[in-house]
Scaffold this motif. Structure first.
Motif, PDB file in Angstrom:
ATOM      1  N   VAL A   1       0.851  -1.189   0.000  1.00 36.54           N
ATOM      2  CA  VAL A   1       0.000   0.000   0.000  1.00 36.54           C
ATOM      3  C   VAL A   1       0.888   1.241   0.000  1.00 36.54           C
ATOM      4  O   VAL A   1       1.759   1.380   0.869  1.00 36.54           O
ATOM      5  N   VAL A   2       0.662   2.102  -0.971  1.00 34.70           N
ATOM      6  CA  VAL A   2       1.292   3.424  -0.962  1.00 34.70           C
ATOM      7  C   VAL A   2       0.344   4.386  -0.252  1.00 34.70           C
ATOM      8  O   VAL A   2      -0.840   4.482  -0.611  1.00 34.70           O
TER       9      VAL A   2
ATOM     10  N   ASN B   1       3.774  -8.182   5.872  1.00 35.42           N
ATOM     11  CA  ASN B   1       4.637  -8.349   7.041  1.00 35.42           C
ATOM     12  C   ASN B   1       4.460  -7.290   8.112  1.00 35.42           C
ATOM     13  O   ASN B   1       5.226  -7.226   9.065  1.00 35.42           O
ATOM     14  N   GLY B   2       3.444  -6.442   7.952  1.00 36.20           N
ATOM     15  CA  GLY B   2       3.178  -5.446   8.983  1.00 36.20           C
ATOM     16  C   GLY B   2       4.219  -4.366   9.092  1.00 36.20           C
ATOM     17  O   GLY B   2       4.325  -3.707  10.124  1.00 36.20           O
ATOM     18  N   GLY B   3       5.006  -4.149   8.043  1.00 37.00           N
ATOM     19  CA  GLY B   3       6.055  -3.142   8.091  1.00 37.00           C
ATOM     20  C   GLY B   3       5.624  -1.824   7.470  1.00 37.00           C
ATOM     21  O   GLY B   3       4.680  -1.760   6.693  1.00 37.00           O
ATOM     22  N   LEU B   4       6.349  -0.756   7.813  1.00 37.94           N
ATOM     23  CA  LEU B   4       6.057   0.575   7.300  1.00 37.94           C
ATOM     24  C   LEU B   4       7.362   1.249   6.895  1.00 37.94           C
ATOM     25  O   LEU B   4       8.307   1.325   7.680  1.00 37.94           O
ATOM     26  N   THR B   5       7.399   1.749   5.641  1.00 41.97           N
ATOM     27  CA  THR B   5       8.583   2.409   5.106  1.00 41.97           C
ATOM     28  C   THR B   5       8.296   3.876   4.857  1.00 41.97           C
ATOM     29  O   THR B   5       7.308   4.211   4.193  1.00 41.97           O
TER      30      THR B   5
ATOM     31  N   VAL C   1       4.827   5.245   3.184  1.00 41.86           N
ATOM     32  CA  VAL C   1       4.221   6.568   3.377  1.00 41.86           C
ATOM     33  C   VAL C   1       5.163   7.624   2.815  1.00 41.86           C
ATOM     34  O   VAL C   1       6.388   7.532   2.995  1.00 41.86           O
ATOM     35  N   MET C   2       4.587   8.634   2.138  1.00 40.73           N
ATOM     36  CA  MET C   2       5.442   9.601   1.441  1.00 40.73           C
ATOM     37  C   MET C   2       4.700  10.893   1.150  1.00 40.73           C
ATOM     38  O   MET C   2       3.474  10.987   1.283  1.00 40.73           O
TER      39      MET C   2
ATOM     40  N   PHE D   1      10.273  15.833   7.706  1.00 37.28           N
ATOM     41  CA  PHE D   1       9.290  14.772   7.500  1.00 37.28           C
ATOM     42  C   PHE D   1       9.761  13.486   8.171  1.00 37.28           C
ATOM     43  O   PHE D   1       9.022  12.841   8.914  1.00 37.28           O
ATOM     44  N   ARG D   2      11.032  13.126   7.961  1.00 39.32           N
ATOM     45  CA  ARG D   2      11.570  11.879   8.524  1.00 39.32           C
ATOM     46  C   ARG D   2      11.663  11.949  10.047  1.00 39.32           C
ATOM     47  O   ARG D   2      11.423  10.950  10.728  1.00 39.32           O
ATOM     48  N   GLU D   3      12.014  13.085  10.580  1.00 41.48           N
ATOM     49  CA  GLU D   3      12.090  13.231  12.043  1.00 41.48           C
ATOM     50  C   GLU D   3      10.739  12.945  12.687  1.00 41.48           C
ATOM     51  O   GLU D   3      10.656  12.278  13.727  1.00 41.48           O
ATOM     52  N   MET D   4       9.674  13.439  12.068  1.00 47.95           N
ATOM     53  CA  MET D   4       8.339  13.186  12.612  1.00 47.95           C
ATOM     54  C   MET D   4       7.955  11.724  12.466  1.00 47.95           C
ATOM     55  O   MET D   4       7.266  11.158  13.334  1.00 47.95           O
ATOM     56  N   PHE D   5       8.393  11.085  11.387  1.00 49.69           N
ATOM     57  CA  PHE D   5       8.169   9.648  11.233  1.00 49.69           C
ATOM     58  C   PHE D   5       8.870   8.881  12.350  1.00 49.69           C
ATOM     59  O   PHE D   5       8.288   7.962  12.952  1.00 49.69           O
TER      60      PHE D   5
END
Length: 360
Positions: free
Chosen positions: A131-132, A186-190, A243-244, A204-208
């Motif tokens: 999923v994007v 696999n329940g992962g998030l990128t 997520v992007m 953006f990445r810091e908040m992730f």
């Protein structure tokens, strides 16, 4: 709401092949209604290029009010290449609705259905189920209609805010957790960004990373968008939820649709805190309009996504079961050999719709 209440669905058929794929989708939902305790109330409303050509507006106020009052919004493809705003941009009520209802999470699933060809070697054995999640109100699209153009240069501004990003990441982590609980992938998030070049994406990445601390059970990864693109066409089965930013999501979601057979196979949703729009990823395809060639699968699967969202929002288990029934029916007809004209087959809109109805 109780299971006996009718779910009010705003139906915006759109332009081109939009009405052609909407009609069989509503027929499928009516069959769901006849075989479950679910009840629907469908209300049609105008939106799109044809409405702009007739009235000078992409949507009347009455359409926006209907969408505001409805339990969910089902949207056909909108826009026509020959109909444009004075600044030469396309008529895109689907984008306007995102801003109007603060639909910050664009959900773009890409699942390879049995029997559907993928251009990726090994995908038929390994499978693709990802999923994007595309932030849908900010990023580079925040500059839509606001760019500055002179004789010598053009400028657009990318915007990333803490408020929207934090909601986006919470939504993404919850989806990854839900998919893991259902045994999907696999329940992962990128997190996909360009944090090595732009301060906005480092933000953006810091908040992730902060959100990841609140969801320790979700496996996380971080990838630059160029590296992610390369990996998607080599090993798409390694991905689960991604997520992007808005523009990156716009591009990569089309790429992932190409991995699973084409745009006609790809459903989507734009989700906010209170409203949601469900539509296929494909365009209006005026070159095949009125010929019965359009693939309705993306629209049908978007309706399944709508049912799943309504189930989660209202606690309607019957809606979640109906969504799974539609997915299983689609899987069956493709496994049994249905082949849309989109990828070289002989089956048009009516054939595919009939087969799914029978499989239900």
């Amino acid at each position: 709401m109780s299971a006996n209440d009718a779910l009010h669905i705003a139906v915006l058929p759109g332009d081109g092949i939009g009405p052609e794929v909407m009609d069989p989708t509503l027929e499928i939902l009516r069959k769901i209604e006849n075989t479950t305790d679910l009840k629907f109330r469908f209300t049609d409303a105008p939106a799109g290029a044809n409405n702009y050509r007739a009235t000078g507006r992409s949507m009347p106020d009455s359409t926006i009010r209907l969408c505001d009052e409805a339990d969910a919004i089902l949207l056909g493809a909108c826009g026509l290449p020959s109909v444009r705003y004075p600044d030469n941009t396309e008529i895109m009520p689907q984008v306007e609705l995102r801003f109007h209802f603060d639909l910050y999470a664009g959900v773009r699933p890409a699942r390879l259905i049995p029997g559907v060809p993928s251009p990726i070697v090994g995908a038929d054995q390994r499978g693709i189920d990802l999923v994007v999640i595309r932030e849908s109100t900010e990023g580079l699209f925040a500059s839509m209609g606001k760019g500055i153009v002179t004789d010598t240069e053009a400028r657009e501004t990318l915007v990333i805010t803490r408020k929207t990003s934090e909601r986006l990441f919470e939504f993404s982590f919850r989806l990854a957790e839900r998919r893991k609980a259902r045994g999907r992938a696999n329940g992962g998030l990128t997190c996909v960004d360009k944090a090595n070049v732009f301060k906005a994406f480092a933000f953006f990445r810091e908040m992730f990373d902060d959100a990841a601390k609140r969801h320790p059970d979700v496996k996380t990864d971080r990838l630059y968008v160029d590296a992610c693109s390369a990996l998607l066409v080599k090993r798409p089965w390694d991905f689960d939820v991604m997520v992007m930013e808005n523009m990156f999501g716009d591009i990569l979601s089309d790429m992932t649709a190409g991995l699973i057979g084409g745009m006609g196979m790809a459903p989507s949703a734009d989700v906010g805190d209170t409203h949601a729009v469900f539509q296929p990823c494909h365009g209006t395809a005026p070159d095949i309009m009125g010929q019965g060639k359009a693939n309705p699968t993306g629209m049908i699967l978007s309706a399944a996504m709508m049912l799943d969202w309504l189930a989660d929002k209202h606690g309607l288990e019957a809606a979640a079961e109906a969504a799974e029934r539609i997915e299983r029916a689609v899987d069956k007809v493709y496994a049994d050999g249905i082949k849309p004209m989109e990828f070289g087959g002989r089956n048009g809109t009516a054939d595919i719709a009939k087969a799914v109805l029978e499989a239900l």
